[in-house]
Design a protein around this motif. Structure first.
Motif, short mmCIF file in Angstrom:
data_model
loop_
_atom_site.label_atom_id
_atom_site.label_comp_id
_atom_site.label_asym_id
_atom_site.label_seq_id
_atom_site.Cartn_x
_atom_site.Cartn_y
_atom_site.Cartn_z
N GLN A 184 10.74 -1.12 0.82
CA GLN A 184 9.14 -0.78 1.04
C GLN A 184 9.04 0.58 1.62
O GLN A 184 9.68 0.95 2.72
CB GLN A 184 8.39 -1.59 2.10
CG GLN A 184 7.00 -1.52 2.52
CD GLN A 184 6.57 -2.62 3.26
OE1 GLN A 184 7.05 -3.05 4.42
NE2 GLN A 184 5.33 -3.11 3.08
N SER A 188 4.07 2.47 3.63
CA SER A 188 3.42 1.14 3.60
C SER A 188 3.91 0.47 4.99
O SER A 188 3.22 -0.43 5.45
CB SER A 188 3.99 0.37 2.38
OG SER A 188 3.60 0.93 1.33
N SER A 192 1.29 -1.42 7.73
CA SER A 192 1.44 -2.86 8.19
C SER A 192 1.60 -3.03 9.60
O SER A 192 0.95 -3.86 10.30
CB SER A 192 2.88 -3.27 7.59
OG SER A 192 2.86 -3.31 6.37
N LYS A 213 3.24 -5.65 1.53
CA LYS A 213 2.66 -5.70 3.01
C LYS A 213 2.42 -6.94 3.35
O LYS A 213 2.51 -7.29 4.74
CB LYS A 213 1.27 -4.79 2.91
CG LYS A 213 1.48 -3.35 2.71
CD LYS A 213 0.10 -2.67 2.67
CE LYS A 213 0.27 -1.15 2.23
NZ LYS A 213 0.76 -0.93 0.74
N ASP A 279 -6.08 -2.85 0.93
CA ASP A 279 -5.21 -1.93 0.12
C ASP A 279 -5.87 -1.79 -1.00
O ASP A 279 -5.36 -2.54 -1.96
CB ASP A 279 -3.66 -2.24 0.33
CG ASP A 279 -2.85 -1.18 -0.30
OD1 ASP A 279 -3.21 -0.12 -0.34
OD2 ASP A 279 -1.49 -1.46 -0.39
N CYS A 332 -3.52 4.24 -1.28
CA CYS A 332 -2.37 5.34 -1.75
C CYS A 332 -2.74 6.39 -2.45
O CYS A 332 -2.26 6.74 -3.52
CB CYS A 332 -1.03 4.45 -2.49
SG CYS A 332 -1.67 3.54 -3.88
#
Length: 391
Positions: A184, A188, A192, A213, A279, A332
């Motif tokens: 990950q 990210s 989280s 996540k 997200d 993202c």
């Protein structure tokens, strides 16, 4: 394969990648895997060399080129060793004509450049991404896992993170197979953490995808509470079940949503969630280190559609929060339309909400949230913000 044949193979693959980018088809890595599955005569060195040629050409060109040959000729114009391989041999490319133009170099498509958030360091958007791990607290702790990866370095802002060199074969390790670690990106992991998940909470990961996540949230919740992973794409959501089992996060509930009818399916959860993570689907401008051909897929019209979809998701996410609950919005992406402007527009549409500060040590303050960039933070590019519903 001869060196010239490898260049010709790269040209053929680039043609397929260009067509796929134009038509919304499979990603480059999928096309490369298919290509070599049909050509078993190619050895590991051949595959590696062809893949390197392809990605060197893709990373060099910001705008989608006319052809794979144009992309490779542009690269060869800068590299004499490649130019010499356009030799007209049996399996190689025909020689480069004196006036033959190759694709021009660039990092960001011209139309997109003014839309990027101002602090983005564009040169870093196409760098090689490292391999980041998150130690799974449901099964292990960092002190015990770190010695299993002597090549890894710790990351200051993330107590559960380890960073490995690019291309490290994590999934061949016993630690991964036993569910002690998950791959990950550090960005990210920071998102989280921004959710501030606690045991016993009710949390909805509304665009869960394959659940990276979600699994981080499950670990923060210590396996206790209600954690729902929702998505509209069945194939992505199906990938979560084996990952959750390996991680020991079997308390996760999955919910497949029908796109356009999500509000009805989520009605029973209204006013119940302590945290909702959105997200959102986005341009992916923050992931170009991993998917450089994504630049060739993005168009102004597609960006418009994504911005509208992000707003729509935020609007049906908001009623799910209990009074005092937190809505974490993340993309993202590094365009202000998808980050700063979405937060502003949400606040204009919805009463009874406030933008809540996030620990500035987690990123650079930007437009009511935080910005992470490859150049400044060494992560994928992200924008994320925390919006709090009034008690």
């Amino acid at each position: 394969m001869t060196p010239a044949a490898r260049v010709q193979a790269a040209i053929e693959l680039l043609d397929a990648i260009i067509a796929s980018a134009r038509d919304g088809g499979p990603a480059a890595d999928t096309l490369i895997a298919r290509y070599f599955k049909e050509r078993r005569y190619a050895g590991s060195r051949d595959r590696r060399a062809v893949r390197d040629h392809v990605y060197d050409a893709v990373r060099r060109v910001a705008e989608r080129p006319e052809s794979g040959r144009a992309a490779m000729v542009g690269l060869a114009r800068e590299r004499g060793d490649l130019a010499a391989l356009f030799d007209g041999s049996v399996h190689g490319p025909v020689p480069i004509a004196p006036g033959e133009a190759g694709a021009g170099a660039g990092i960001v498509p011209g139309w997109l450049q003014p839309l990027l958030a101002e602090p983005v360091e564009q040169e870093a958007l196409l760098g090689r991404a490292p391999v980041d791990l998150r130690v799974n607290r449901l099964k292990a702790d960092p002190a015990k896992v770190a010695p299993l990866f002597p090549e890894a370095e710790a990351l200051a802002r993330l107590p559960d993170a380890l960073r490995l060199p690019e291309g490290f074969p994590v999934e061949q390790s016993d630690a991964w197979k036993q569910g002690l670690v998950e791959v990950q990106d550090a960005g990210s992991q920071l998102i989280s953490l921004a959710c501030a998940a606690q045991p016993g909470m009710t949390i909805i990961d509304l665009c869960a995808g394959a659940g990276g996540k979600t699994l981080a949230l499950a670990a923060a919740m210590a396996g206790r509470g209600t954690l729902i992973a929702a998505d509209t794409i069945r194939s992505r959501l199906a990938r979560l079940d084996p990952r959750a089992e390996r991680a020991g996060a079997t308390f996760i509930e999955t919910l497949l949503l029908d796109q356009g009818h999500e509000a009805g399916a989520l009605a029973s959860l209204a006013d119940r969630a302590d945290v909702v993570l959105v997200d959102a689907p986005c341009s992916g401008t923050g992931t170009w280190r991993r998917n450089p051909e994504a630049r060739w897929r993005l168009t102004p019209a597609r960006l418009d559609r994504l911005v509208m979809e992000q707003a729509r998701i935020l609007d049906f996410a908001a009623p799910l929060l209990a009074p005092g609950g937190a809505l974490i919005y993340a993309t993202c992406a590094l365009t202000d339309r998808e980050g700063r402007d979405q937060v502003r527009a949400f606040m204009e549409r919805h009463d009874g909400w406030q933008v809540e500060a996030i620990d500035p040590g987690m990123g650079r303050a930007h437009g009511g949230g935080l910005l992470l960039t490859p150049g400044h933070d060494g992560t994928d590019g992200f924008f994320f913000a925390r919006l709090r519903r009034a008690p």
